[in-house]
Scaffold this active site. Structure first.
Site, PDB file in Angstrom:
ATOM      1  N   SER A  35       8.088   1.720   0.248  1.00  0.00           N
ATOM      2  CA  SER A  35       6.847   2.373   0.670  1.00  0.00           C
ATOM      3  C   SER A  35       5.843   2.364  -0.470  1.00  0.00           C
ATOM      4  O   SER A  35       6.154   2.781  -1.583  1.00  0.00           O
ATOM      5  CB  SER A  35       7.120   3.826   1.084  1.00  0.00           C
ATOM      6  OG  SER A  35       7.882   3.890   2.246  1.00  0.00           O
ATOM      7  N   ASP A  43       9.144 -14.166   4.623  1.00  0.00           N
ATOM      8  CA  ASP A  43       9.744 -14.794   3.442  1.00  0.00           C
ATOM      9  C   ASP A  43      11.271 -14.686   3.516  1.00  0.00           C
ATOM     10  O   ASP A  43      11.825 -13.598   3.461  1.00  0.00           O
ATOM     11  CB  ASP A  43       9.230 -14.108   2.170  1.00  0.00           C
ATOM     12  CG  ASP A  43       9.452 -14.948   0.934  1.00  0.00           C
ATOM     13  OD1 ASP A  43      10.621 -15.291   0.656  1.00  0.00           O
ATOM     14  OD2 ASP A  43       8.463 -15.259   0.238  1.00  0.00           O
ATOM     15  N   HIS A  74       2.284   7.241   2.145  1.00  0.00           N
ATOM     16  CA  HIS A  74       2.558   8.375   3.038  1.00  0.00           C
ATOM     17  C   HIS A  74       3.033   9.538   2.174  1.00  0.00           C
ATOM     18  O   HIS A  74       3.445   9.357   1.029  1.00  0.00           O
ATOM     19  CB  HIS A  74       3.610   8.027   4.097  1.00  0.00           C
ATOM     20  CG  HIS A  74       4.952   7.643   3.520  1.00  0.00           C
ATOM     21  ND1 HIS A  74       5.821   8.564   2.983  1.00  0.00           N
ATOM     22  CD2 HIS A  74       5.557   6.435   3.383  1.00  0.00           C
ATOM     23  CE1 HIS A  74       6.909   7.957   2.556  1.00  0.00           C
ATOM     24  NE2 HIS A  74       6.773   6.653   2.775  1.00  0.00           N
TER      25      HIS A  74
END
Length: 405
Positions: free
Chosen positions: A363, A348, A222
């Site tokens: 990110s 996990d 992004h």
């Protein structure tokens, strides 16, 4: 009788409205289920009908023979209602080097970004705001009295030289250059001010997603927006640095966590240039060194290859890149926001114990499914730190080659 008739009409209106809402929701569902554009590996073209198969849709059995390489297939709802045309692009199988390494980011804006306007206490003791309703947060000052402005330092020096005369500034607003006039105010200390808050750079940490065979990289998944204006930053230049993780602020429901990193802005720690800050990530040229960054060669999965089920996230939360188990729980092949094309849930327990799931700084973490590069993590859900959105790998690959020099 009149009352019964009105009641029947009201029931029919409600029924009609319900049918309209159901129809709109059904159309929206189909629109997101069937992409406007699809890349298909040449050996998979015969499986195209299987990829697009849906019980409510039928596809035309003939296409144009213009010879442009790609072609379109018409699509109808229940064989009657025209729905959309799907562009099919025969493509070669691609491989890239996926990473998951934490990197430092430094970017300089294209011009000087105006964050906000503020009041000045004039020498008469009166509060004034000379820039209010003239400039806007998100404007970029690109010229001052006909002189090009590159940095905040240059702007400050020009403001120091003011003598009370009106100044002409040029700002970049919505991709248009707009000339404006500002009248400076002399403050109680005898200095002239314009009453604007500005910024000309930003920095932070994120995750390197991939490097392609031409040495171009993609990261974050992004774009980087200004924290004050919320707008995507227009950049002039930038650099990617090696970074070290110092600690983790664990995420929890209602409180997104964060990776705490250390960036040393030394020339010998630069690993790439930043050429583009776009909606789908930051992109540029990777320069290495290779022995400081994790890179693993892997084939890319096109979006139609993703499936609901087990996956892995590659990320660095304790000094080294590791693979953590996750699950893709939703896929949207045609989402209007390409940064939110699928939903991934961390399963996990080791990663949940370390970070709470997905945190800021992750990110760009590559998502792997069926031993292919499927996409990257882009967002964390505020109310569920174990889940977040992802972007398709093919979307990032498409953007890595655009608008770069």
């Amino acid at each position: 009788m009149n009352r019964k008739r009105k009641y029947r009409i009201w029931i029919l209106w409600c029924l009609g409205l319900d049918l309209l809402v159901i129809g709109c929701m059904g159309y929206r569902y189909l629109d997101r289920r069937i992409p406007d554009e699809i890349h298909v590996q040449k050996e998979q073209e015969i499986k195209l009908e299987q990829i697009l198969e849906h019980p409510l849709l039928t596809f035309e059995d003939a296409v144009s023979v213009s010879g442009t390489g790609s072609y379109t297939i018409g699509c109808n709802i229940m064989g009657v209602i025209p729905f959309k045309e799907i562009r099919v692009i025969p493509s070669e199988s691609r491989s890239v080097y996926v990473s998951g390494s934490t990197v430092g980011i430094y970017m300089e804006t294209d011009g000087v970004l105006i964050i906000d306007t503020g009041e000045i206490l004039s020498e008469e003791g009166i509060s004034r705001e000379p820039a209010k309703n003239v400039v806007k947060p998100g404007d970029y000052i690109v010229a001052f009295n006909s002189q090009v402005i590159h940095s905040k330092r240059e702007l400050i020096e020009d403001i120091r030289a003011l003598d009370g005369q009106d100044v002409e500034v040029e700002v970049l607003r919505n991709d248009k250059i707009i000339p404006l006039t500002l009248t400076p105010v002399k403050d109680v200390q005898g200095a002239y001010k314009l009453g604007i808050w500005v910024r000309d750079n930003t920095q932070g940490i994120g995750t390197l997603t991939f490097v392609d065979e031409d040495g171009r990289y993609g990261a974050l998944g992004h774009g980087i927006s200004d924290i004050d204006t919320g707008k995507l930053l227009k950049i002039e230049s930038g650099a990617l640095y090696q970074a070290e993780i110092l600690g983790v602020q664990k995420g929890s429901n209602g409180n997104p966590g964060e990776l705490a990193g250390l960036i040393r802005y030394d020339s010998d720690r630069v690993i790439g240039s930043i050429k583009k800050n776009g909606e789908n990530g930051i992109y540029g040229n990777f320069t290495g060194p290779l022995d400081q960054i994790t890179l693993m060669r892997m084939p890319m999965a096109y979006k139609q290859e993703l499936e609901i089920g087990p996956a892995q996230i590659l990320c660095c939360v304790d000094g080294q890149v590791s693979a953590y188990d996750a699950e893709i729980v939703k896929i949207d092949l045609n989402h209007e926001d390409t940064n939110k094309s699928f939903v991934i849930h961390v399963t996990d327990q080791e990663l949940i114990d370390k970070t709470g799931g997905i945190v800021q700084g992750m990110s760009g973490s590559p998502v792997i499914q069926n031993e292919k590069f499927a996409g990257a993590v882009t967002h964390v859900f505020v109310q569920d730190s174990t889940s977040g959105y992802g972007i398709f790998a093919e979307t990032m690959l498409e953007n890595s080659g655009k608008n770069q020099q």
